[in-house]
Design an enzyme around this catalytic site. Structure first.
Site, PDB file in Angstrom:
ATOM      1  N   ASN A 141    -103.904 -15.913 -66.166  1.00  0.00           N
ATOM      2  CA  ASN A 141    -103.079 -14.493 -66.212  1.00  0.00           C
ATOM      3  C   ASN A 141    -104.434 -13.516 -66.375  1.00  0.00           C
ATOM      4  O   ASN A 141    -105.582 -14.502 -66.001  1.00  0.00           O
ATOM      5  CB  ASN A 141    -102.618 -13.947 -68.212  1.00  0.00           C
ATOM      6  CG  ASN A 141    -101.683 -14.811 -68.488  1.00  0.00           C
ATOM      7  OD1 ASN A 141    -100.618 -15.022 -67.487  1.00  0.00           O
ATOM      8  ND2 ASN A 141    -101.710 -15.166 -69.483  1.00  0.00           N
ATOM      9  N   HIS A 158    -107.029 -17.455 -62.324  1.00  0.00           N
ATOM     10  CA  HIS A 158    -106.981 -17.034 -61.175  1.00  0.00           C
ATOM     11  C   HIS A 158    -107.780 -15.165 -61.095  1.00  0.00           C
ATOM     12  O   HIS A 158    -107.253 -14.585 -60.111  1.00  0.00           O
ATOM     13  CB  HIS A 158    -105.565 -16.602 -61.741  1.00  0.00           C
ATOM     14  CG  HIS A 158    -105.065 -17.697 -61.750  1.00  0.00           C
ATOM     15  ND1 HIS A 158    -103.672 -18.323 -61.894  1.00  0.00           N
ATOM     16  CD2 HIS A 158    -104.884 -19.288 -60.618  1.00  0.00           C
ATOM     17  CE1 HIS A 158    -102.843 -19.044 -61.364  1.00  0.00           C
ATOM     18  NE2 HIS A 158    -103.940 -19.726 -60.789  1.00  0.00           N
ATOM     19  N   GLU A 277     -89.252 -21.847 -73.662  1.00  0.00           N
ATOM     20  CA  GLU A 277     -88.135 -22.483 -72.490  1.00  0.00           C
ATOM     21  C   GLU A 277     -88.499 -24.185 -72.672  1.00  0.00           C
ATOM     22  O   GLU A 277     -89.833 -23.964 -72.578  1.00  0.00           O
ATOM     23  CB  GLU A 277     -87.267 -22.232 -71.995  1.00  0.00           C
ATOM     24  CG  GLU A 277     -88.207 -22.197 -70.485  1.00  0.00           C
ATOM     25  CD  GLU A 277     -87.099 -21.236 -69.460  1.00  0.00           C
ATOM     26  OE1 GLU A 277     -86.672 -20.648 -69.386  1.00  0.00           O
ATOM     27  OE2 GLU A 277     -88.283 -20.809 -68.533  1.00  0.00           O
ATOM     28  N   CYS A 293     -94.176 -16.658 -78.102  1.00  0.00           N
ATOM     29  CA  CYS A 293     -95.586 -17.323 -78.941  1.00  0.00           C
ATOM     30  C   CYS A 293     -96.118 -16.067 -79.768  1.00  0.00           C
ATOM     31  O   CYS A 293     -97.119 -16.953 -80.625  1.00  0.00           O
ATOM     32  CB  CYS A 293     -96.751 -17.374 -77.298  1.00  0.00           C
ATOM     33  SG  CYS A 293     -96.103 -18.094 -76.430  1.00  0.00           S
TER      34      CYS A 293
END
Length: 310
Positions: A141, A158, A277, A293
Site C-alpha cells: 500500500n 511500492h 475471500e 481484516c
C-alpha cells in the site's frame, strides 16, 4: 507469465524485481496442499511463541478505511483503472492526467484513518517489541495508513503517495502539501464525464532543489518498473529470518509481492492468510481466516495468556 517457482530468498530481488499486473487465473500455477486450517486457537499457539513475525499487507486492509482500490468492475478513475495510469508510458504521454489521478488519491487520504486492522498490527508491534520480539510490516500500500497507525518497522515496497521524485535530479522528498501545486487545486474529480484539466507541464509539481526545477513524479513503483533493490534486500532478510508470516488483505496476484509468502511457506514457516475471500495462494498456507481484516486481526494479534517474554 511463467509458472510460479520457489527460489532461494537471495534470488528474489534478481528474478522478480519488476512490478507486474495481475495475470489471468489460469496462468497462476500454485502447488496444491491440504485445505488450510481456520482454527484461531491453533494459530494463537504459534503466535504466542513466534520471535520474528512478518506481516504482508495489501489493498484489502486499506479498503476497510474507505480507500479506493481502483480494481475490479467498479474500480475506475474516470474511465481508467490504475494500471492504465500507473505506468511510465502514461506519465510520459500525459503527465497532467497522471498527476490529476495521484492528486485525487492524495486528497482522498486526508479524510481516511487507520482502521482496527492497522491499529491491531501497530499495537502488536509495540507490545511484542517490549518482549524482545520483532514484528515487521511489508506493505504494497502507498497510503501511509500503517505509518499513521503507529507502525515503525515498515517496508513500503511500492513507495508512498506522499513522496515525490524528481525526473531530473532524482531527489526523493516527503510532500504533504494540499494541493501539491496550485494548478491542481480542485482538480482530479473521478467521475466518468470529467474532462482532463490539461495542465501545462511547467505548472505541474516541480523540484525545489536549488538550481533544478525539474518535473516531479509520484515516488511510487509503476507497472513495468523495478522495485528498489535496497528495499528488496531488506525484504529478503526479513523473509529469511521470520518464524511466522501473516498475509493480510492481499490478492496474491501482483508480482513480485505475490511470490513472498509462498516462498516463506516453502521452507516450512507457518503462513496465515487473512482475507475476505480465498486467493490463488490460499492452499499454499497453513491457515486461512476469511472475513474483514478489521474483525479477524484484532482477535489474532491480541495479547496471548501464554506469550513468551524474552
Amino acid at each position: 507469465m511463467r509458472p510460479l517457482q520457489i527460489v532461494p530468498s537471495r534470488l528474489i530481488s534478481q528474478l522478480y524485481c519488476g512490478l507486474k499486473p495481475p495475470a489471468s487465473t489460469r496462468n497462476q500455477i500454485c502447488l496444491k496442499m491440504a485445505r488450510p486450517s481456520s482454527s484461531m486457537a491453533d494459530f494463537r499457539k504459534l503466535f504466542a511463541k513466534a520471535k520474528h513475525i512478518v506481516i504482508m499487507s495489501g489493498a484489502g486492509v486499506s479498503a476497510e478505511s474507505g480507500v479506493p482500490t481502483f480494481r475490479g468492475a467498479g474500480g475506475y478513475w474516470r474511465k481508467w483503472q490504475a494500471q492504465d495510469l500507473a505506468t511510465p508510458l502514461a506519465f510520459a504521454h500525459n503527465p497532467s492526467r497522471v498527476w490529476e489521478f495521484y492528486h485525487y488519491r492524495r486528497e482522498v487520504m486526508g479524510s481516511k484513518e487507520p482502521n482496527a486492522g492497522h491499529r491491531a498490527i501497530a499495537e502488536c508491534e509495540t507490545r511484542l517489541g517490549k518482549q524482545g520480539r520483532r514484528v515487521v510490516v511489508i506493505t504494497q500500500n502507498i497510503d501511509e495508513l500503517h505509518r499513521k497507525a503507529g507502525t515503525k518497522n515498515l517496508l513500503e515496497i511500492h513507495g508512498s503517495l506522499f513522496k515525490t521524485r524528481c525526473t531530473s535530479c532524482g531527489v526523493v522528498a516527503e510532500n504533504y502539501k494540499s494541493p501539491i501545486c496550485p494548478a491542481l487545486s480542485g482538480k482530479g474529480a473521478p467521475e466518468p464525464g470529467t474532462q482532463d484539466a490539461s495542465i501545462p507541464i511547467e505548472k505541474l509539481p516541480r523540484c525545489e532543489e536549488a538550481g533544478c526545477g525539474g518535473l516531479l513524479r509520484p515516488h511510487v513503483v509503476w507497472f513495468g518498473e523495478n522495485l528498489d533493490p535496497a528495499i528488496l534486500e531488506e525484504v529478503d532478510r526479513e523473509l529469511a529470518h521470520c518464524d511466522l508470516c501473516l498475509v493480510v488483505g492481499t490478492s496474491s496476484v501482483v508480482y513480485p509481492a505475490a511470490m513472498f509468502a509462498p516462498q516463506v511457506a516453502a521452507r516450512g514457516v507457518p503462513v496465515a492468510e487473512f482475507n475476505t475471500e480465498t486467493t490463488p495462494a490460499t492452499n499454499r498456507f497453513r491457515f486461512h481466516f476469511q472475513g474483514p481484516c478489521g474483525t479477524t486481526l484484532p482477535e489474532a494479534l491480541a495479547r496471548h495468556e501464554n506469550e513468551t517474554v524474552s
